[in-house]
Design a protein around this motif. Structure first.
Motif, PDB file in Angstrom:
ATOM      1  N   LEU A 130     -25.128  32.795 -14.343  1.00 27.56           N
ATOM      2  CA  LEU A 130     -24.092  32.962 -15.345  1.00 27.56           C
ATOM      3  C   LEU A 130     -23.151  31.764 -15.328  1.00 27.56           C
ATOM      4  O   LEU A 130     -23.033  31.052 -14.329  1.00 27.56           O
ATOM      5  CB  LEU A 130     -23.297  34.244 -15.083  1.00 27.56           C
ATOM      6  CG  LEU A 130     -24.084  35.560 -15.121  1.00 27.56           C
ATOM      7  CD1 LEU A 130     -23.142  36.731 -14.838  1.00 27.56           C
ATOM      8  CD2 LEU A 130     -24.766  35.747 -16.471  1.00 27.56           C
ATOM      9  N   ARG A 139     -31.555  38.501 -23.537  1.00 27.55           N
ATOM     10  CA  ARG A 139     -30.694  37.320 -23.744  1.00 27.55           C
ATOM     11  C   ARG A 139     -30.315  36.697 -22.401  1.00 27.55           C
ATOM     12  O   ARG A 139     -30.088  35.493 -22.315  1.00 27.55           O
ATOM     13  CB  ARG A 139     -29.441  37.725 -24.527  1.00 27.55           C
ATOM     14  CG  ARG A 139     -29.717  38.178 -25.949  1.00 27.55           C
ATOM     15  CD  ARG A 139     -28.420  38.465 -26.696  1.00 27.55           C
ATOM     16  NE  ARG A 139     -28.681  38.975 -28.029  1.00 27.55           N
ATOM     17  CZ  ARG A 139     -28.823  40.263 -28.324  1.00 27.55           C
ATOM     18  NH1 ARG A 139     -28.718  41.159 -27.358  1.00 27.55           N
ATOM     19  NH2 ARG A 139     -29.057  40.659 -29.554  1.00 27.55           N
ATOM     20  N   LEU A 140     -30.198  37.541 -21.388  1.00 25.17           N
ATOM     21  CA  LEU A 140     -30.012  37.063 -20.020  1.00 25.17           C
ATOM     22  C   LEU A 140     -31.266  37.441 -19.243  1.00 25.17           C
ATOM     23  O   LEU A 140     -31.670  38.600 -19.238  1.00 25.17           O
ATOM     24  CB  LEU A 140     -28.778  37.716 -19.381  1.00 25.17           C
ATOM     25  CG  LEU A 140     -27.426  37.342 -19.991  1.00 25.17           C
ATOM     26  CD1 LEU A 140     -26.316  38.162 -19.353  1.00 25.17           C
ATOM     27  CD2 LEU A 140     -27.145  35.849 -19.819  1.00 25.17           C
ATOM     28  N   VAL A 181     -28.407  36.791 -12.510  1.00 25.45           N
ATOM     29  CA  VAL A 181     -28.970  38.007 -13.093  1.00 25.45           C
ATOM     30  C   VAL A 181     -30.114  38.501 -12.231  1.00 25.45           C
ATOM     31  O   VAL A 181     -30.965  37.716 -11.800  1.00 25.45           O
ATOM     32  CB  VAL A 181     -29.475  37.745 -14.534  1.00 25.45           C
ATOM     33  CG1 VAL A 181     -30.161  38.989 -15.094  1.00 25.45           C
ATOM     34  CG2 VAL A 181     -28.319  37.326 -15.435  1.00 25.45           C
ATOM     35  N   ASP A 211     -27.144  42.517 -22.818  1.00 29.74           N
ATOM     36  CA  ASP A 211     -27.771  41.200 -22.897  1.00 29.74           C
ATOM     37  C   ASP A 211     -28.966  41.102 -21.954  1.00 29.74           C
ATOM     38  O   ASP A 211     -29.962  40.433 -22.261  1.00 29.74           O
ATOM     39  CB  ASP A 211     -26.757  40.107 -22.550  1.00 29.74           C
ATOM     40  CG  ASP A 211     -25.800  39.828 -23.702  1.00 29.74           C
ATOM     41  OD1 ASP A 211     -26.111  40.243 -24.833  1.00 29.74           O
ATOM     42  OD2 ASP A 211     -24.753  39.203 -23.468  1.00 29.74           O
ATOM     43  N   ILE A 212     -28.880  41.775 -20.813  1.00 28.34           N
ATOM     44  CA  ILE A 212     -30.014  41.775 -19.886  1.00 28.34           C
ATOM     45  C   ILE A 212     -31.161  42.590 -20.465  1.00 28.34           C
ATOM     46  O   ILE A 212     -32.320  42.173 -20.448  1.00 28.34           O
ATOM     47  CB  ILE A 212     -29.581  42.336 -18.508  1.00 28.34           C
ATOM     48  CG1 ILE A 212     -28.582  41.389 -17.845  1.00 28.34           C
ATOM     49  CG2 ILE A 212     -30.805  42.554 -17.606  1.00 28.34           C
ATOM     50  CD1 ILE A 212     -27.991  41.926 -16.551  1.00 28.34           C
ATOM     51  N   LEU A 234     -22.660  42.936 -21.012  1.00 30.35           N
ATOM     52  CA  LEU A 234     -23.557  42.074 -20.250  1.00 30.35           C
ATOM     53  C   LEU A 234     -24.877  42.779 -19.951  1.00 30.35           C
ATOM     54  O   LEU A 234     -25.948  42.158 -19.971  1.00 30.35           O
ATOM     55  CB  LEU A 234     -22.875  41.644 -18.949  1.00 30.35           C
ATOM     56  CG  LEU A 234     -21.666  40.709 -19.104  1.00 30.35           C
ATOM     57  CD1 LEU A 234     -21.005  40.469 -17.746  1.00 30.35           C
ATOM     58  CD2 LEU A 234     -22.073  39.392 -19.741  1.00 30.35           C
ATOM     59  N   GLU A 263     -31.308  34.010 -13.949  1.00 24.69           N
ATOM     60  CA  GLU A 263     -30.410  33.116 -14.680  1.00 24.69           C
ATOM     61  C   GLU A 263     -29.022  33.098 -14.042  1.00 24.69           C
ATOM     62  O   GLU A 263     -28.471  34.139 -13.676  1.00 24.69           O
ATOM     63  CB  GLU A 263     -30.304  33.558 -16.137  1.00 24.69           C
ATOM     64  CG  GLU A 263     -29.412  32.645 -16.986  1.00 24.69           C
ATOM     65  CD  GLU A 263     -29.437  33.024 -18.455  1.00 24.69           C
ATOM     66  OE1 GLU A 263     -30.313  33.821 -18.840  1.00 24.69           O
ATOM     67  OE2 GLU A 263     -28.581  32.534 -19.204  1.00 24.69           O
TER      68      GLU A 263
END
Length: 232
Positions: free
Chosen positions: A26, A19-20, A66, A14-15, A11, A24
């Motif tokens: 989840l 991507r995140l 996030v 992704d940050i 994860l 955002e």
């Protein structure tokens, strides 16, 4: 690494990659846990770990959000290629994927005489900076090219149920292979930066010596990228 740590690493990547994004929300925890193939309790432990690093904020009755700007250091950041000016979002374009016998020039890895060979063109942001060849032992599973993502480790996890636990890199010089596409500026035979990697997963039976399941080699353009190792 414990599974919850590995989930937190995925994860966090992704940050880091965007991507995140900051703010955002989840997806619901049960949906995320089901996709990752873990219990809700394990996922929550990963989210708590990220919350302590300032990457996730849990809002009672609303969900998990996030929060960019926290501690995004990951074990994967210890071994990576970056643009000369630093950073760069890794991208990959598949050139070929074949299931075949292992050639004699590869080091020992896995338990099968066959493997999946993946050749890719690598970029950082929009800068083409290398070509790579990955060999995954056939006993670890076969990859469907339609199910591959930008991150091979994420593909291994989601498609094959493999969690890469550690890797060993050897960095030197090498000659660009003859299969490199025209899009890669250094031409076949030219000397460039070279990385060999052996990777281990959590698939060895208890009481046995773990063996690497993957061997990869990367030829990168030193005029565009540099290999960086950070120790914290």
């Amino acid at each position: 690494m414990p599974i919850y740590v590995q989930i937190a690493e995925l994860l966090t990547r992704d940050i880091v990659s965007g991507r995140l994004i900051d703010g955002e929300r989840l997806r619901p925890e049960r949906e995320m846990a089901a996709e990752l193939g873990v219990s809700v309790g394990t996922l929550r432990k990963a989210l708590r770990d990220m919350g302590e690093k300032g990457l996730i904020e849990s809002v009672q009755g609303s969900g998990n959000y996030v929060r960019a700007g926290g501690d995004t250091g990951t074990v994967y950041a210890m071994f990576r290629l970056e643009l000369l000016e630093g950073g760069g979002l890794p991208r990959a374009q598949i050139l070929s994927l074949d299931h075949m016998d292992k050639p004699a020039d590869l080091p020992a890895f896995g338990t099968s005489s066959r493997a999946t060979r993946i050749r890719r063109l690598r970029s950082l942001n929009d800068t083409i900076m290398g070509v790579e060849e990955i060999w995954l032992d056939a006993d670890a599973g076969l990859i469907d090219p339609d199910k591959m993502s930008e991150s091979l480790y994420a593909t291994y996890r989601s498609v094959l149920g493999l969690w890469i636990q550690r890797a060993e890199d050897r960095v030197s010089l090498g000659s660009v292979p003859d299969w490199a596409p025209d899009a890669y500026a250094p031409r076949p035979g030219q000397t460039v930066g070279y990385i060999e990697r052996l990777s281990w997963a959590d698939t060895s039976p208890s009481g046995t010596t773990p063996v690497p399941i993957e061997f990869s080699r990367t030829w990168f353009d030193p005029t565009r990228a540099v290999y960086v190792q950070r120790l914290k």
